[in-house]
Design an enzyme around this catalytic site. Structure first.
Site, short mmCIF file in Angstrom:
data_model
loop_
_atom_site.label_atom_id
_atom_site.label_comp_id
_atom_site.label_asym_id
_atom_site.label_seq_id
_atom_site.Cartn_x
_atom_site.Cartn_y
_atom_site.Cartn_z
N HIS A 324 1.48 3.25 4.49
CA HIS A 324 1.72 2.70 3.16
C HIS A 324 3.08 2.04 3.02
O HIS A 324 3.27 1.22 2.11
CB HIS A 324 1.57 3.80 2.10
N GLY A 325 4.03 2.36 3.87
CA GLY A 325 5.31 1.69 3.75
C GLY A 325 6.38 2.28 4.65
O GLY A 325 6.30 3.43 5.07
#
Length: 498
Positions: A324-325
């Site tokens: 996700h990041g």
């Protein structure tokens, strides 16, 4: 290009749809696929023309590697082809998404001085990379045939799911593009597609974008929030992220239906889940499917004992957080979700009526299972939404400080939305001292409306099982017109950042 924009709805989409069916009508089937791929690349390059170079290089390289893997049956050669494909895709993802994160932490840990590149992250790189990774792995396993370049190009670039998923598999998409019965206009699919797209559009524009106003302000002011404002801000974000991402997925599926292409569902009312494990069977389902098929099962799944199962589960959620990041907040979020799923899988506490934990020592009512699940998911989003770990811990501190400083009035006052204009003017002319309370009531009303929507049937059920009667058509028309009018408040989708 955003789905919720004038250029998409009134220019790009009509041209793409008309061109697709016109070319298929004259039986120019290969040209139709190249046309659709070309329009999809325009859709992608509209954000930044330099992104086109990244996705084109990725597509050409992966197609070449997949072709080379299929040329031989020698295990070693095929394995080397797979390794080169993995290095290609993961290397590309690392460079654009994790390079700065990695070397920033190296600098901190070892007091080095590596220069950071501050690279602009290409949109959707996590999605189209995973999509192509799944194809390469299937080619290595011998479960994916060699497709024509037109088919592969259309599979990767199909614009409805290109930027933010769902993450689709070759076997569920390419046969649909090859099926000639899908090349003719079908009014029933088109009508269902409009319903699905419009519901998703309403979720995004009318709910998610409006909820984002107090959420963004709240997470910018973490040091000043008190307990009530923190509770309402995180609840608003819980609703926002669902309406934003599921709204995108609904729009993607709706657009697919208008092309007679079925795109798999990504959400199945996850906030109705009564356990964390069940929530993850309903949330971002295509990402969960990818990790199960290509990470969890190859690691041994649940076949090698309870300890190995726990380790495999933790690895999957750790990687999901990192996917996700490039931030420790996402790692913390994924770790928290993994630990909660592991706890759920141990079967110590079961939910009444659930068949997954028949031997649980403690069985609780479903409403308690739902309350615990929803509450823990809310708390985990402190990590997910915060810019850094310090802000996340500040939010935890706020919520458990049990203080009320009245900051909720400042947060709610940010909801100065056009729909509230007339009410605001009336209050100003009669009882201006009540305006701050009116904003709080508006905030609470928005949360109640969001909660009510979540209790209803989801968009897929409405579009497929609800009869297309006057009532539904009126509802869709109102939502569409209201959403289009609200495009002036447009924002990008949350998952564009991933």
């Amino acid at each position: 290009m955003l789905f919720n924009s004038y250029i998409f709805i009134f220019i790009f989409f009509p041209i793409t749809l008309a061109g697709w069916y016109a070319l298929n009508r004259i039986k120019a089937y290969e040209s139709a696929k190249f046309f659709l791929a070309g329009m999809s690349l325009w859709f992608y390059g509209y954000f930044n023309i330099y992104y086109l170079a990244v996705i084109i290089v990725s597509i050409l390289s992966n197609y070449l590697v997949s072709y080379l893997i299929g040329l031989t049956r020698k295990t070693f050669t095929r394995r080397m082809g797979l390794v080169s494909g993995l290095l290609l895709n993961l290397g590309l993802l690392f460079y654009f998404k994790y390079y700065d994160f990695f070397f920033e932490n190296i600098n901190i840990a070892f007091h080095t001085n590596f220069n950071l590149k501050h690279i602009l992250l290409p949109l959707g790189i996590s999605f189209f990379t995973f999509q192509q990774l799944s194809f390469l792995i299937d080619r290595y396993r011998g479960t994916a045939p060699h497709y024509s370049f037109a088919n592969y190009l259309t599979f990767v670039t199909f614009f409805p799911q290109l930027i933010a998923g769902p993450i689709v598999l070759h076997q569920e998409m390419i046969p649909q593009f090859e099926d000639l019965s899908n090349r003719t206009f079908q009014s029933e699919n088109f009508a269902k597609g409009i319903v699905l797209f419009t519901i998703g559009l309403g979720k995004k524009v009318l709910l998610a974008d409006t909820l984002a106003i107090p959420v963004n302000f709240g997470f910018e002011q973490t040091a000043f929030l008190d307990t009530p404002s923190t509770l309402l801000v995180i609840l608003a974000y819980t609703f926002e992220i669902y309406f934003d991402f599921s709204g995108y997925s609904d729009m993607a599926m709706g657009l697919g239906k208008m092309f007679n292409i079925h795109i798999p569902a990504n959400f199945n009312s996850p906030y109705k889940a009564c356990s964390v494990k069940e929530l993850w069977q309903r949330w971002h389902m295509t990402l969960s499917r990818f990790f199960i098929q290509y990470v969890y099962i190859p690691l041994g799944g649940s076949r090698k004992g309870k300890l190995r199962t726990i380790c495999n589960t933790f690895i999957v959620f750790f990687l999901s957080g990192l996917w996700h990041g490039a931030n420790w907040t996402y790692v913390a979020w994924g770790t928290m979700q993994g630990l909660l799923v592991i706890w759920d899988s141990l079967g110590i506490i079961g939910v009444k009526g659930s068949s997954e934990k028949p031997s649980s020592h403690i069985v609780i009512p479903r409403y308690l299972g739902w309350l615990f699940t929803f509450s823990f998911f809310n708390l985990s989003l402190f990590f997910f939404r915060s810019e850094n770990m310090a802000n996340a811990f500040q939010m935890f501190q706020n919520i458990f400080a049990f203080q009320d400083t009245g900051y909720i009035f400042k947060v709610a006052a940010k909801l100065d939305i056009p729909e509230f204009y007339l009410v605001k003017q009336m209050i100003n002319m009669t009882k201006p001292e009540l305006l701050s309370y009116a904003y709080v009531i508006l905030f609470l009303l928005l949360l109640l409306i969001s909660a009510f929507v979540l209790t209803r049937k989801n968009a897929v059920t409405i579009s497929t099982k609800h009869p297309l009667n006057f009532r539904l058509c009126l509802f869709v028309t109102i939502i569409f017109v209201w959403s289009v009018i609200s495009f002036s408040q447009v924002s990008t989708f949350i998952y564009f950042n991933f």
